[in-house]
Design a protein around this motif. Structure first.
Motif, PDB file in Angstrom:
ATOM      1  N   GLY A 119      38.747 -27.282 -22.275  1.00 45.60           N
ATOM      2  CA  GLY A 119      37.424 -27.460 -23.569  1.00 45.60           C
ATOM      3  C   GLY A 119      36.381 -26.146 -23.948  1.00 45.60           C
ATOM      4  O   GLY A 119      37.032 -25.726 -23.326  1.00 45.60           O
ATOM      5  N   ILE A 120      35.918 -27.106 -24.681  1.00 45.02           N
ATOM      6  CA  ILE A 120      34.633 -25.286 -25.414  1.00 45.02           C
ATOM      7  C   ILE A 120      33.712 -25.999 -25.367  1.00 45.02           C
ATOM      8  O   ILE A 120      33.576 -27.071 -24.134  1.00 45.02           O
ATOM      9  N   ALA A 121      32.935 -24.856 -24.666  1.00 42.13           N
ATOM     10  CA  ALA A 121      31.523 -24.682 -23.672  1.00 42.13           C
ATOM     11  C   ALA A 121      31.228 -22.978 -24.499  1.00 42.13           C
ATOM     12  O   ALA A 121      31.418 -22.113 -25.194  1.00 42.13           O
ATOM     13  N   THR A 122      29.965 -23.416 -24.625  1.00 41.68           N
ATOM     14  CA  THR A 122      28.858 -22.499 -25.595  1.00 41.68           C
ATOM     15  C   THR A 122      28.628 -21.088 -24.451  1.00 41.68           C
ATOM     16  O   THR A 122      28.087 -22.346 -23.162  1.00 41.68           O
ATOM     17  N   LYS A 123      28.495 -20.697 -24.689  1.00 37.09           N
ATOM     18  CA  LYS A 123      28.042 -19.219 -23.031  1.00 37.09           C
ATOM     19  C   LYS A 123      26.326 -18.980 -23.466  1.00 37.09           C
ATOM     20  O   LYS A 123      26.123 -18.861 -24.838  1.00 37.09           O
ATOM     21  N   TYR A 124      25.600 -19.219 -22.221  1.00 34.70           N
ATOM     22  CA  TYR A 124      24.452 -18.154 -23.031  1.00 34.70           C
ATOM     23  C   TYR A 124      23.461 -17.126 -21.953  1.00 34.70           C
ATOM     24  O   TYR A 124      23.804 -17.939 -20.535  1.00 34.70           O
ATOM     25  N   VAL A 125      23.521 -16.472 -22.498  1.00 36.59           N
ATOM     26  CA  VAL A 125      23.417 -15.203 -20.387  1.00 36.59           C
ATOM     27  C   VAL A 125      21.634 -14.990 -20.525  1.00 36.59           C
ATOM     28  O   VAL A 125      20.561 -14.957 -21.804  1.00 36.59           O
ATOM     29  N   ARG A 126      21.184 -15.147 -19.315  1.00 34.61           N
ATOM     30  CA  ARG A 126      19.734 -15.024 -18.740  1.00 34.61           C
ATOM     31  C   ARG A 126      19.681 -14.096 -17.982  1.00 34.61           C
ATOM     32  O   ARG A 126      20.195 -14.189 -17.258  1.00 34.61           O
ATOM     33  N   ALA A 127      18.695 -13.610 -17.613  1.00 30.90           N
ATOM     34  CA  ALA A 127      17.763 -12.900 -16.653  1.00 30.90           C
ATOM     35  C   ALA A 127      17.745 -14.002 -15.869  1.00 30.90           C
ATOM     36  O   ALA A 127      16.575 -14.897 -16.407  1.00 30.90           O
ATOM     37  N   GLY A 128      17.807 -14.155 -14.201  1.00 33.79           N
ATOM     38  CA  GLY A 128      16.845 -14.750 -13.225  1.00 33.79           C
ATOM     39  C   GLY A 128      15.612 -14.129 -12.919  1.00 33.79           C
ATOM     40  O   GLY A 128      15.528 -13.041 -13.176  1.00 33.79           O
ATOM     41  N   ASP A 129      15.275 -14.949 -12.296  1.00 37.01           N
ATOM     42  CA  ASP A 129      14.039 -13.472 -11.289  1.00 37.01           C
ATOM     43  C   ASP A 129      14.302 -12.968 -10.509  1.00 37.01           C
ATOM     44  O   ASP A 129      13.190 -11.800 -10.589  1.00 37.01           O
ATOM     45  N   SER A 130      15.422 -12.792 -10.305  1.00 41.81           N
ATOM     46  CA  SER A 130      15.993 -11.887  -9.142  1.00 41.81           C
ATOM     47  C   SER A 130      16.360 -10.322 -10.164  1.00 41.81           C
ATOM     48  O   SER A 130      16.644  -9.227  -9.734  1.00 41.81           O
ATOM     49  N   GLY A 168      18.726 -10.141 -12.406  1.00 41.51           N
ATOM     50  CA  GLY A 168      20.199 -10.569 -11.807  1.00 41.51           C
ATOM     51  C   GLY A 168      20.807 -10.926 -13.804  1.00 41.51           C
ATOM     52  O   GLY A 168      19.723 -11.852 -13.800  1.00 41.51           O
ATOM     53  N   THR A 169      21.431 -11.364 -14.451  1.00 37.90           N
ATOM     54  CA  THR A 169      22.071 -12.209 -14.971  1.00 37.90           C
ATOM     55  C   THR A 169      22.931 -12.928 -14.335  1.00 37.90           C
ATOM     56  O   THR A 169      23.693 -12.662 -13.387  1.00 37.90           O
ATOM     57  N   GLY A 170      23.025 -14.578 -15.557  1.00 36.98           N
ATOM     58  CA  GLY A 170      24.022 -15.587 -15.274  1.00 36.98           C
ATOM     59  C   GLY A 170      24.266 -15.814 -16.198  1.00 36.98           C
ATOM     60  O   GLY A 170      23.934 -15.435 -17.809  1.00 36.98           O
ATOM     61  N   THR A 171      25.519 -16.232 -16.298  1.00 41.34           N
ATOM     62  CA  THR A 171      26.214 -16.611 -17.859  1.00 41.34           C
ATOM     63  C   THR A 171      26.788 -17.774 -17.604  1.00 41.34           C
ATOM     64  O   THR A 171      27.187 -18.543 -16.963  1.00 41.34           O
ATOM     65  N   PHE A 172      25.856 -19.060 -18.310  1.00 40.09           N
ATOM     66  CA  PHE A 172      25.333 -20.257 -18.303  1.00 40.09           C
ATOM     67  C   PHE A 172      26.796 -20.713 -19.750  1.00 40.09           C
ATOM     68  O   PHE A 172      26.048 -20.412 -20.632  1.00 40.09           O
ATOM     69  N   TYR A 173      27.481 -22.147 -19.384  1.00 42.43           N
ATOM     70  CA  TYR A 173      28.319 -22.362 -20.576  1.00 42.43           C
ATOM     71  C   TYR A 173      27.531 -24.149 -19.960  1.00 42.43           C
ATOM     72  O   TYR A 173      27.921 -24.928 -19.024  1.00 42.43           O
ATOM     73  N   PHE A 174      27.245 -24.292 -21.761  1.00 44.08           N
ATOM     74  CA  PHE A 174      27.406 -25.834 -21.345  1.00 44.08           C
ATOM     75  C   PHE A 174      28.214 -26.626 -22.507  1.00 44.08           C
ATOM     76  O   PHE A 174      28.278 -25.437 -23.588  1.00 44.08           O
ATOM     77  N   CYS A 175      28.079 -27.550 -22.689  1.00 44.43           N
ATOM     78  CA  CYS A 175      28.584 -29.054 -23.835  1.00 44.43           C
ATOM     79  C   CYS A 175      28.299 -28.861 -24.949  1.00 44.43           C
ATOM     80  O   CYS A 175      26.364 -28.882 -24.796  1.00 44.43           O
ATOM     81  N   PRO A 176      28.340 -27.808 -26.049  1.00 45.01           N
ATOM     82  CA  PRO A 176      28.214 -28.435 -27.448  1.00 45.01           C
ATOM     83  C   PRO A 176      27.841 -29.382 -28.530  1.00 45.01           C
ATOM     84  O   PRO A 176      27.001 -29.354 -28.855  1.00 45.01           O
ATOM     85  N   GLY A 232      24.439 -30.598 -24.325  1.00 50.91           N
ATOM     86  CA  GLY A 232      24.239 -29.522 -24.334  1.00 50.91           C
ATOM     87  C   GLY A 232      23.880 -28.949 -22.262  1.00 50.91           C
ATOM     88  O   GLY A 232      23.408 -28.533 -21.627  1.00 50.91           O
ATOM     89  N   ALA A 233      24.822 -30.758 -21.817  1.00 48.75           N
ATOM     90  CA  ALA A 233      24.248 -29.879 -19.888  1.00 48.75           C
ATOM     91  C   ALA A 233      24.971 -28.526 -19.626  1.00 48.75           C
ATOM     92  O   ALA A 233      26.112 -28.033 -20.591  1.00 48.75           O
ATOM     93  N   THR A 234      24.176 -28.282 -18.682  1.00 44.71           N
ATOM     94  CA  THR A 234      25.184 -26.990 -17.871  1.00 44.71           C
ATOM     95  C   THR A 234      26.740 -27.962 -17.372  1.00 44.71           C
ATOM     96  O   THR A 234      26.668 -28.347 -16.769  1.00 44.71           O
ATOM     97  N   VAL A 235      27.865 -26.910 -17.485  1.00 40.61           N
ATOM     98  CA  VAL A 235      29.187 -27.718 -16.702  1.00 40.61           C
ATOM     99  C   VAL A 235      28.704 -26.460 -15.899  1.00 40.61           C
ATOM    100  O   VAL A 235      29.775 -27.039 -14.853  1.00 40.61           O
ATOM    101  N   TYR A 236      29.507 -25.390 -16.430  1.00 46.89           N
ATOM    102  CA  TYR A 236      28.883 -24.182 -14.830  1.00 46.89           C
ATOM    103  C   TYR A 236      28.524 -23.142 -15.618  1.00 46.89           C
ATOM    104  O   TYR A 236      28.037 -22.636 -16.315  1.00 46.89           O
ATOM    105  N   TYR A 237      28.490 -21.975 -14.073  1.00 47.33           N
ATOM    106  CA  TYR A 237      27.991 -21.511 -14.934  1.00 47.33           C
ATOM    107  C   TYR A 237      28.453 -19.792 -12.932  1.00 47.33           C
ATOM    108  O   TYR A 237      29.122 -20.219 -12.559  1.00 47.33           O
ATOM    109  N   GLN A 238      28.074 -18.517 -14.025  1.00 45.35           N
ATOM    110  CA  GLN A 238      29.067 -17.334 -13.399  1.00 45.35           C
ATOM    111  C   GLN A 238      27.979 -16.351 -13.137  1.00 45.35           C
ATOM    112  O   GLN A 238      26.505 -15.940 -14.056  1.00 45.35           O
ATOM    113  N   LEU A 239      27.331 -15.518 -11.741  1.00 48.60           N
ATOM    114  CA  LEU A 239      26.585 -14.623 -11.347  1.00 48.60           C
ATOM    115  C   LEU A 239      26.870 -13.901 -11.573  1.00 48.60           C
ATOM    116  O   LEU A 239      28.144 -13.752 -11.021  1.00 48.60           O
TER     117      LEU A 239
END
Length: 118
Positions: free
Chosen positions: A42-53, A55-63, A66-73
């Motif tokens: 399926g289709i996911a929208t991604k958002y990259v953000r910096a965490g408190d540490s 490092g960055t995380g790329t979050f994939y959510f339902c367009p 809006g629910a986060t479906v998965y992420y990669q650090l």
């Protein structure tokens, strides 16, 4: 749509400010899987953000919802994190570790047998 073909390597509660903002709650609860054991369709929208540490995380959510479906650090390319709410399974195993407890709300209580990390 996401399906895991293996059991999670780790289930954790994260109290960091970034997870609080991402979930709109006082913590996030997620399971980490080997990337090869996760099937994503399926289709996911991604958002990259910096965490408190830092490092960055790329979050994939339902367009649509809006629910986060998965992420990669960053630096953990062989792992996929999935919020356990995405499974909508009340029998999902309990978290084994609690991280960023220095950001934990004072009224949150955790299971007695959970591993703690500041």
């Amino acid at each position: 749509m996401l399906r895991a073909t293996e059991d999670p390597l780790r289930i954790s509660i994260c109290h960091c400010h970034a997870c609080q903002r991402r979930t709109g709650s006082v913590f996030g609860v997620q399971a980490r899987f080997r990337a090869g054991s996760v099937v994503i369709r399926g289709i996911a929208t991604k958002y990259v953000r910096a965490g408190d540490s830092g490092g960055t995380g790329t979050f994939y959510f339902c367009p649509v919802c809006g629910a986060t479906v998965y992420y990669q650090l960053e630096g953990l390319d062989d792992l996929v994190g999935v919020p356990i709410g995405a499974f909508a399974n009340p029998n999902f195993p309990a978290p084994q570790i609690s991280v960023y407890e220095d950001c934990m709300h004072h009224w949150v209580t955790l299971p007695d047998d959970i591993e703690h990390m500041a």
